[in-house]
Design a protein around this motif. Sequence first.
Motif, mmCIF file in Angstrom:
data_model
loop_
_atom_site.group_PDB
_atom_site.id
_atom_site.type_symbol
_atom_site.label_atom_id
_atom_site.label_comp_id
_atom_site.label_asym_id
_atom_site.label_seq_id
_atom_site.Cartn_x
_atom_site.Cartn_y
_atom_site.Cartn_z
ATOM 1 N N ILE A 1 0.851 -1.206 0.000
ATOM 2 C CA ILE A 1 0.000 0.000 0.000
ATOM 3 C C ILE A 1 0.876 1.243 0.000
ATOM 4 O O ILE A 1 0.625 2.202 -0.739
ATOM 5 N N ASN A 2 1.920 1.213 0.828
ATOM 6 C CA ASN A 2 2.849 2.340 0.909
ATOM 7 C C ASN A 2 3.476 2.623 -0.458
ATOM 8 O O ASN A 2 3.533 3.765 -0.902
ATOM 9 N N TYR A 3 3.966 1.569 -1.123
ATOM 10 C CA TYR A 3 4.559 1.746 -2.446
ATOM 11 C C TYR A 3 3.536 2.265 -3.451
ATOM 12 O O TYR A 3 3.823 3.161 -4.239
ATOM 13 N N LEU A 4 2.342 1.712 -3.427
ATOM 14 C CA LEU A 4 1.313 2.110 -4.380
ATOM 15 C C LEU A 4 0.941 3.582 -4.211
ATOM 16 O O LEU A 4 0.836 4.321 -5.192
ATOM 17 N N VAL A 5 0.776 4.024 -2.963
ATOM 18 C CA VAL A 5 0.374 5.402 -2.689
ATOM 19 C C VAL A 5 1.495 6.391 -2.987
ATOM 20 O O VAL A 5 1.263 7.444 -3.578
ATOM 21 N N PHE A 6 2.726 6.041 -2.581
ATOM 22 C CA PHE A 6 3.805 7.021 -2.645
ATOM 23 C C PHE A 6 4.750 6.859 -3.824
ATOM 24 O O PHE A 6 5.455 7.795 -4.179
ATOM 25 N N VAL A 7 4.786 5.681 -4.433
ATOM 26 C CA VAL A 7 5.665 5.460 -5.577
ATOM 27 C C VAL A 7 4.848 5.195 -6.838
ATOM 28 O O VAL A 7 5.238 5.545 -7.930
ATOM 29 N N GLY A 8 3.702 4.572 -6.656
ATOM 30 C CA GLY A 8 2.871 4.187 -7.785
ATOM 31 C C GLY A 8 3.048 2.701 -8.072
ATOM 32 O O GLY A 8 3.733 1.983 -7.348
ATOM 33 N N PHE A 9 2.418 2.259 -9.137
ATOM 34 C CA PHE A 9 2.506 0.858 -9.528
ATOM 35 C C PHE A 9 3.943 0.594 -9.951
ATOM 36 O O PHE A 9 4.422 1.147 -10.935
ATOM 37 N N SER A 10 4.652 -0.231 -9.187
ATOM 38 C CA SER A 10 6.078 -0.432 -9.424
ATOM 39 C C SER A 10 6.462 -1.876 -9.130
ATOM 40 O O SER A 10 5.651 -2.657 -8.624
ATOM 41 N N ASN A 11 7.724 -2.195 -9.411
ATOM 42 C CA ASN A 11 8.215 -3.539 -9.098
ATOM 43 C C ASN A 11 8.206 -3.762 -7.584
ATOM 44 O O ASN A 11 7.958 -4.872 -7.124
ATOM 45 N N ALA A 12 8.443 -2.717 -6.803
ATOM 46 C CA ALA A 12 8.419 -2.850 -5.339
ATOM 47 C C ALA A 12 7.014 -3.233 -4.868
ATOM 48 O O ALA A 12 6.859 -4.090 -3.985
ATOM 49 N N PHE A 13 6.014 -2.631 -5.467
ATOM 50 C CA PHE A 13 4.630 -2.989 -5.153
ATOM 51 C C PHE A 13 4.380 -4.450 -5.516
ATOM 52 O O PHE A 13 3.800 -5.209 -4.735
ATOM 53 N N MET A 14 4.821 -4.859 -6.699
ATOM 54 C CA MET A 14 4.592 -6.227 -7.157
ATOM 55 C C MET A 14 5.322 -7.251 -6.273
ATOM 56 O O MET A 14 4.751 -8.291 -5.943
ATOM 57 N N VAL A 15 6.561 -6.969 -5.869
ATOM 58 C CA VAL A 15 7.288 -7.871 -4.977
ATOM 59 C C VAL A 15 6.535 -8.003 -3.653
ATOM 60 O O VAL A 15 6.396 -9.101 -3.113
ATOM 61 N N SER A 16 6.031 -6.885 -3.145
ATOM 62 C CA SER A 16 5.255 -6.925 -1.896
ATOM 63 C C SER A 16 4.003 -7.783 -2.051
ATOM 64 O O SER A 16 3.647 -8.535 -1.144
ATOM 65 N N MET A 17 3.339 -7.672 -3.183
ATOM 66 C CA MET A 17 2.114 -8.448 -3.390
ATOM 67 C C MET A 17 2.418 -9.941 -3.537
ATOM 68 O O MET A 17 1.658 -10.783 -3.054
ATOM 69 N N VAL A 18 3.537 -10.271 -4.183
ATOM 70 C CA VAL A 18 3.944 -11.679 -4.254
ATOM 71 C C VAL A 18 4.198 -12.205 -2.843
ATOM 72 O O VAL A 18 3.776 -13.312 -2.491
#
Length: 167
Positions: A41-58
């Motif tokens: 959520i933090n990555y999505l809100v503050f960075v946007g849709f990114s590889n960091a968001f995807m790694v977190s979701m995995v």
Amino acid sequence: MELLAQLLGVSIAVLCILATQMKRKWQMMLLSATANLLAGINYLVFVGFSNAFMVSMVAVVQTTVDLFKSLKGKETPKAEKIIYLVLYLTFGVLGVKKPVDWLIVLASLTFCLAVFCKKEQGVRAFMVGNAATNVVYTILVNSTTLYSQIFSLISGVIALIRYRKKD
């Protein structure tokens, strides 16, 4: 927005510190899944849709699935393990822009391996490896999350000592 970032950051740090202190693997997985969800959520809100968001979701999917398997006494099939490793590698590599970014790939792989462990001490050992890798990364990139990473590392080492088998 700054308050939200701080609340998410503190919550994630507390969950990561507490995760290795849990006695049972399912408890560690529950806290880890929650921490990774908040990180996503933090990555999505503050960075946007990114590889960091995807790694977190995995990580959320892997820890949640493992949580239920642990509760039922089931193991993760080899094919599923390979899928997780490929997902972590793929999304991790997508974020590599400079050599130091490979540390994040290494950290995500050590987390993945932690979840694969059957025994709690194995989970803790790989989580210590994950935290150590993150400490090095945060030092090299001068990140504000250095202290939470250090506290996670210390907590993991304490847990390894605390739960070691007495001879």
